[in-house]
Design an enzyme around this catalytic site. Structure first.
Site, PDB file in Angstrom:
ATOM      1  CG  ASP A 148      -2.126   0.850   1.047  1.00 45.88           C
ATOM      2  OD1 ASP A 148      -2.339   1.374  -0.069  1.00 45.88           O
ATOM      3  OD2 ASP A 148      -2.862   1.029   2.024  1.00 45.88           O
ATOM      4  CG  ASN A 166      -7.172  -2.163  -6.748  1.00 43.89           C
ATOM      5  OD1 ASN A 166      -6.224  -2.919  -6.570  1.00 43.89           O
ATOM      6  ND2 ASN A 166      -7.536  -1.281  -5.832  1.00 43.89           N
TER       7      ASN A 166
HETATM    8  C1  FPP Z   1      -1.713   0.275  -3.432  1.00 49.65           C
HETATM    9  O1  FPP Z   1      -1.308   1.610  -3.425  1.00 49.65           O
HETATM   10  C2  FPP Z   1      -1.101  -0.422  -4.547  1.00 49.65           C
HETATM   11  C3  FPP Z   1      -1.781  -0.923  -5.608  1.00 49.65           C
HETATM   12  C4  FPP Z   1      -3.242  -0.851  -5.730  1.00 49.65           C
HETATM   13  C5  FPP Z   1      -1.078  -1.576  -6.736  1.00 49.65           C
HETATM   14  C6  FPP Z   1       0.128  -2.380  -6.389  1.00 49.65           C
HETATM   15  C7  FPP Z   1       0.775  -2.813  -7.638  1.00 49.65           C
HETATM   16  C8  FPP Z   1       2.095  -2.764  -7.885  1.00 49.65           C
HETATM   17  C9  FPP Z   1       3.099  -2.331  -6.908  1.00 49.65           C
HETATM   18  C10 FPP Z   1       2.596  -3.224  -9.202  1.00 49.65           C
HETATM   19  C11 FPP Z   1       2.708  -4.711  -9.151  1.00 49.65           C
HETATM   20  C12 FPP Z   1       3.677  -5.180 -10.067  1.00 49.65           C
HETATM   21  C13 FPP Z   1       4.168  -6.451 -10.115  1.00 49.65           C
HETATM   22  C14 FPP Z   1       5.303  -6.699 -10.974  1.00 49.65           C
HETATM   23  C15 FPP Z   1       3.608  -7.580  -9.351  1.00 49.65           C
HETATM   24  P1  FPP Z   1      -2.364   2.754  -3.574  1.00 49.65           P
HETATM   25  O2  FPP Z   1      -2.427   3.170  -4.989  1.00 49.65           O
HETATM   26  O3  FPP Z   1      -3.667   2.317  -2.999  1.00 49.65           O
HETATM   27  O4  FPP Z   1      -1.708   3.862  -2.698  1.00 49.65           O
HETATM   28  P2  FPP Z   1      -2.462   4.993  -1.849  1.00 49.65           P
HETATM   29  O5  FPP Z   1      -3.262   4.292  -0.796  1.00 49.65           O
HETATM   30  O6  FPP Z   1      -1.341   5.790  -1.295  1.00 49.65           O
HETATM   31  O7  FPP Z   1      -3.316   5.760  -2.811  1.00 49.65           O
END
Ligand code: FPP
Length: 241
Positions: free
Chosen positions: A16, A64
């Site tokens: 996250d 998502n």
């Molecule tokens: C949460 O942060 C993260 C995600 C929804 C996506 C995670 C995906 C990756 C890191 C890429 C994966 C890649 C591979 C190669 C497996 P957020 O966007 O919810 O952050 P926030 O809460 O600060 O808005």
């Protein structure tokens, strides 16, 4: 490290804080995801070197899809790119990839690259790397129940023979031991529909670090904390017994 030091066999991570990391730097959220994807690859190598046998990461949840279309597209493109470019690295590092989640909703080309990567790495004997895409714990249980119901309907299974093993085997994680440790980054302290069945006895570790800032030292901190936990699985400690 003393001889009692325990390396968890299976670590699961809710990655996250990509968006917040980017915002703090005045960057678009998608840059946070791109940096997050680089961190995943590094942590996979670190986990492997530390002796962790399975690493499961939450890359895209069933919820998502409600994000802005451009962000969903950027995330899918990162996953697309990972499936296409990681084959050589997985072969070199003996990594076995499995995608968990409902793949039917993904674009056909992405599904094909996932199937190809899974197929090509399935006999690798090193770390198992599970990537959760279009994954929700409740949805996984729904799909598992549906499979089991079909077996009952077709006469392959009787209701009284349904055991925890039947359910384990019908989940996307069938054959993989439950996580010993769940890590969630960037401050929130909840499970968010991740591995609901499998996390029943896992130790939970939360850190303020945003995922793009997570590194080997942070992973070691989480494992140190895990080593200070006493796992009882519902039983008694030696002192109590
Ligand atoms: C949460 O942060 C993260 C995600 C929804 C996506 C995670 C995906 C990756 C890191 C890429 C994966 C890649 C591979 C190669 C497996 P957020 O966007 O919810 O952050 P926030 O809460 O600060 O808005």
């Amino acid at each position: 490290m003393d001889s009692e030091y325990k390396i968890p066999a299976h670590v699961a991570i809710i990655m996250d804080g990509n968006g917040r990391w980017a915002k703090r730097r005045g960057l678009p959220r998608t840059m946070g995801h791109a940096q997050g994807a680089r961190v995943v690859e590094q942590i996979l190598e670190d986990a492997d070197h530390m002796g962790i046998r399975y690493l499961t990461v939450y890359a895209f949840s069933t919820e998502n899809w409600t994000r802005p279309a451009a962000e969903v597209k950027a995330l899918m493109n990162l996953l697309r790119s990972y499936m296409k470019t990681s084959l050589v690295k997985c072969a070199k590092n003996n990594v076995r990839v499995r995608v968990i989640g409902d793949k039917t909703a993904l674009d056909e080309d992405l599904r094909e690259s996932i199937d190809y990567l899974e197929q090509q790495t399935k006999d690798n004997t090193g770390i198992g790397f599970q990537i959760a895409i279009n994954y929700g714990g409740r949805d996984e249980l729904r799909r598992a129940v549906s499979r089991i119901a079909q077996d009952v309907k077709d006469g392959r299974l009787s209701p009284e023979d349904i055991s925890e093993d039947t359910i384990n085997g019908a989940l996307d994680t069938g054959g993989i031991p439950d996580p010993d440790l769940l890590i969630r980054t960037c401050g929130e302290e909840r499970i968010s529909n991740f591995l609901l069945w499998q996390l029943a006895y896992s130790e939970l570790y939360f850190t303020e670090k945003a995922w793009p800032d997570f590194d080997k030292a942070e992973l070691e901190k989480a494992i140190d904390a895990y080593n200070h936990r006493e796992r009882r699985f519902g039983g008694l400690t030696e002192v109590q017994s």
